[in-house]
Design an enzyme around this catalytic site. Sequence first.
Site, PDB file in Angstrom:
ATOM      1  N   LYS A 105     -34.352 -59.786   0.056  1.00 23.41           N
ATOM      2  CA  LYS A 105     -33.833 -58.431   0.288  1.00 23.41           C
ATOM      3  C   LYS A 105     -32.382 -58.379  -0.135  1.00 23.41           C
ATOM      4  O   LYS A 105     -31.332 -58.852  -0.076  1.00 23.41           O
ATOM      5  CB  LYS A 105     -33.575 -58.517   1.857  1.00 23.41           C
ATOM      6  CG  LYS A 105     -33.423 -56.970   2.216  1.00 23.41           C
ATOM      7  CD  LYS A 105     -32.536 -56.534   3.535  1.00 23.41           C
ATOM      8  CE  LYS A 105     -31.219 -56.413   3.065  1.00 23.41           C
ATOM      9  NZ  LYS A 105     -30.843 -55.308   2.294  1.00 23.41           N
TER      10      LYS A 105
ATOM     11  N   GLY B 286     -23.048 -63.053   1.904  1.00 24.89           N
ATOM     12  CA  GLY B 286     -22.656 -61.716   2.231  1.00 24.89           C
ATOM     13  C   GLY B 286     -21.219 -61.853   3.262  1.00 24.89           C
ATOM     14  O   GLY B 286     -20.786 -62.705   3.107  1.00 24.89           O
ATOM     15  N   SER B 287     -21.083 -60.910   3.960  1.00 26.30           N
ATOM     16  CA  SER B 287     -19.831 -60.866   4.980  1.00 26.30           C
ATOM     17  C   SER B 287     -20.079 -62.019   6.049  1.00 26.30           C
ATOM     18  O   SER B 287     -20.952 -62.275   6.479  1.00 26.30           O
ATOM     19  CB  SER B 287     -19.505 -59.430   5.325  1.00 26.30           C
ATOM     20  OG  SER B 287     -20.581 -58.921   6.320  1.00 26.30           O
ATOM     21  N   THR B 288     -18.699 -62.566   6.513  1.00 26.83           N
ATOM     22  CA  THR B 288     -19.027 -63.345   7.559  1.00 26.83           C
ATOM     23  C   THR B 288     -19.560 -62.557   8.803  1.00 26.83           C
ATOM     24  O   THR B 288     -20.167 -63.151   9.638  1.00 26.83           O
ATOM     25  CB  THR B 288     -17.250 -63.638   7.842  1.00 26.83           C
ATOM     26  OG1 THR B 288     -17.098 -64.429   6.558  1.00 26.83           O
ATOM     27  CG2 THR B 288     -17.166 -64.736   8.838  1.00 26.83           C
TER      28      THR B 288
ATOM     29  N   VAL C 256     -21.729 -60.157   9.074  1.00 30.10           N
ATOM     30  CA  VAL C 256     -23.062 -60.264   9.099  1.00 30.10           C
ATOM     31  C   VAL C 256     -23.617 -61.789   9.171  1.00 30.10           C
ATOM     32  O   VAL C 256     -24.553 -62.135   9.770  1.00 30.10           O
ATOM     33  CB  VAL C 256     -23.865 -59.602   7.969  1.00 30.10           C
ATOM     34  CG1 VAL C 256     -25.419 -59.601   7.847  1.00 30.10           C
ATOM     35  CG2 VAL C 256     -23.447 -58.111   7.974  1.00 30.10           C
ATOM     36  N   GLY C 257     -22.859 -62.633   8.526  1.00 29.43           N
ATOM     37  CA  GLY C 257     -23.296 -64.044   8.754  1.00 29.43           C
ATOM     38  C   GLY C 257     -23.262 -64.674  10.107  1.00 29.43           C
ATOM     39  O   GLY C 257     -24.382 -65.311  10.792  1.00 29.43           O
TER      40      GLY C 257
ATOM     41  N   GLU D 184     -23.373 -68.256   2.586  1.00 26.91           N
ATOM     42  CA  GLU D 184     -22.184 -68.154   1.616  1.00 26.91           C
ATOM     43  C   GLU D 184     -21.475 -66.958   2.095  1.00 26.91           C
ATOM     44  O   GLU D 184     -21.821 -65.786   1.712  1.00 26.91           O
ATOM     45  CB  GLU D 184     -22.911 -67.864   0.263  1.00 26.91           C
ATOM     46  CG  GLU D 184     -23.590 -69.252  -0.188  1.00 26.91           C
ATOM     47  CD  GLU D 184     -22.723 -70.340  -0.401  1.00 26.91           C
ATOM     48  OE1 GLU D 184     -21.604 -70.217  -0.668  1.00 26.91           O
ATOM     49  OE2 GLU D 184     -23.319 -71.494  -0.520  1.00 26.91           O
TER      50      GLU D 184
ATOM     51  N   CYS E  60     -16.382 -63.008  -3.884  1.00 29.73           N
ATOM     52  CA  CYS E  60     -16.209 -63.876  -2.721  1.00 29.73           C
ATOM     53  C   CYS E  60     -15.069 -64.663  -2.862  1.00 29.73           C
ATOM     54  O   CYS E  60     -14.323 -65.088  -2.184  1.00 29.73           O
ATOM     55  CB  CYS E  60     -17.405 -64.642  -2.392  1.00 29.73           C
ATOM     56  SG  CYS E  60     -18.305 -65.389  -3.699  1.00 29.73           S
TER      57      CYS E  60
ATOM     58  N   GLU F  50     -10.059 -60.537   4.323  1.00 32.90           N
ATOM     59  CA  GLU F  50     -10.600 -60.186   3.029  1.00 32.90           C
ATOM     60  C   GLU F  50     -10.379 -59.057   2.618  1.00 32.90           C
ATOM     61  O   GLU F  50     -11.297 -57.893   3.394  1.00 32.90           O
ATOM     62  CB  GLU F  50     -12.059 -60.946   3.119  1.00 32.90           C
ATOM     63  CG  GLU F  50     -12.717 -60.889   1.613  1.00 32.90           C
ATOM     64  CD  GLU F  50     -14.074 -61.148   1.616  1.00 32.90           C
ATOM     65  OE1 GLU F  50     -14.963 -60.752   2.533  1.00 32.90           O
ATOM     66  OE2 GLU F  50     -14.730 -62.121   0.892  1.00 32.90           O
TER      67      GLU F  50
END
Length: 487
Positions: free
Chosen positions: A176, A229-231, A233-234, A251, A285, A382
């Site tokens: 995706k 992706g972002s923390t 969404v992680g 990551e 990143c 970030e």
Amino acid sequence: MTRRYDHFFSGREVKPASGRYIDRRSPATGEVVASFAEGTHSDASDAIAAARKAFDEGPWPRMTGAERGNIMFRFAELIERDLERLARIEMEEVGKPIRFARADIRGAIGMTRFAAGMATQIHGETFTNLGPDRVAFVKREPIGVVGMIIPWNFPADVLAKKLPYAMASGCTCVVKPSEFTSGTALEIAKLAIEAGVPPGVVNVVTGFGDPVGEVLTTSPDVNLVSFTGSTRVGKRIISNSAETIKPVALELGGKSANIVFADADLDAAIDGVLFGIFLNTGQCCVSGSRLLVQDTIADDFMARLVQAAKKLKVGDPSDESTDIGTMIHADHMNKVLGYIRGARDEGADLRLGGEPLDGGGLYLAPTIFDHVDPKMSIFREEVFGPVLSASRFSTMDEAIALANDSAYGLANSVWSSDFNTVMTVSSKVKSGLVWANTTLEVAPQLPFGGVKASGYGVETGAAGVEEFTVSKTVLMNSGKRANIYSL
Ligand code: NAD
């Protein structure tokens, strides 16, 4: 001309059940450059079913490593054949300068070739120390169907950190890509078919995180989710994976430091600091978004850094001489401008930039803040834009403490001509990657990954292939003794 894409799975184009498409406007010109199928729950489930079938019944996981590797070498050749076309797609959708877009595709080719070679290198271990009538071997089997969720900043590069490594191990994949930059993933999936990869091994379903990403992270038919992706969404992905006890590799974001000591080659350090923060408009990143500079050289270093930054060319991504392209979209640009306002309000010393630039696109001036206090948000969060936060230190211990004063732990760079300084700093900073007298360098054979809020799991290198395997221990009895009761 607008490129219109359907999903691509089971080796063919598939129209979205919604009948809807997501337009992608060039962040440089505002024109629609591509439109992507807006995936639904059922589209995502169909793509997963294709990958499941290819894994459970198809030839890919059953081929020898050499057979898979040979097809993957062809795959790499086709990506190389289409390098310029793919680079232009990446440039248009991301807004990154064409020469860096080419470098990204070249990187993807290198990773695909490395992974193709690794297909013959995946082997287990044998244990012959279990007594005369016992032998055990530990197999590395492909984990199954892998869901891959990709961000917008390095679409082909991040895909190549996952896809070929998973393919080498015999997995099948559902990708995706980001809703902003799906073009290269779809094109690369078509090249896989042209190379002879069986249908169902590489599937791409496009659309928004909800529903498409949500289906990938909750489906019992997906055996592992590899997310970049972002923390934020992680964290959501970790909780989504709990129900099916799904392993996830993450990551995530970063807040990396360039630590410059007085004894460094200062020209090289200036070059590295600028590259570290302004590559991809600071939307990396691993961006070196914090500069920690030794106080004895700080005034002079900052003055030279600002002068050098003024020479960087911001503008049209298609211009071969452009150094810095656009921001990804207007909302993100506004978010970064909010951080800049916040830093000024908190008292950081704005030395350069801070404003959008004229030119019709989403251009933001390279921005440098000096005298940033570690309590300021610009030091801690970030920002993901061309905004450098500089702070000063006097001793090595102070530098290490400042570098580690972050929720993130992705990468740090140390600049010094002293071997002991490099060795001490590299062992004491808490990050998955450390560069010394260089920055942002990667290679297909080197592991890549972060710690702390930057995630867990390793990509690329031999470990990056192993990530997509599971271990199975087989213990065999070659003698008479069946089990302990017969002793
Ligand atoms: P993002 O987290 O917003 O989106 C990443 C992907 O997740 C997109 O494809 C998005 O559609 C999808 N997604 C969104 N919501 C989801 C959900 N609920 N379930 C599943 N998927 C969902 O990140 P972004 O804005 O695209 O990228 C920027 C971020 O990525 C930055 O934080 C950056 O540091 C990070 N990043 C990390 C690395 C690394 O290797 N550590 C590399 C590149 C980018």
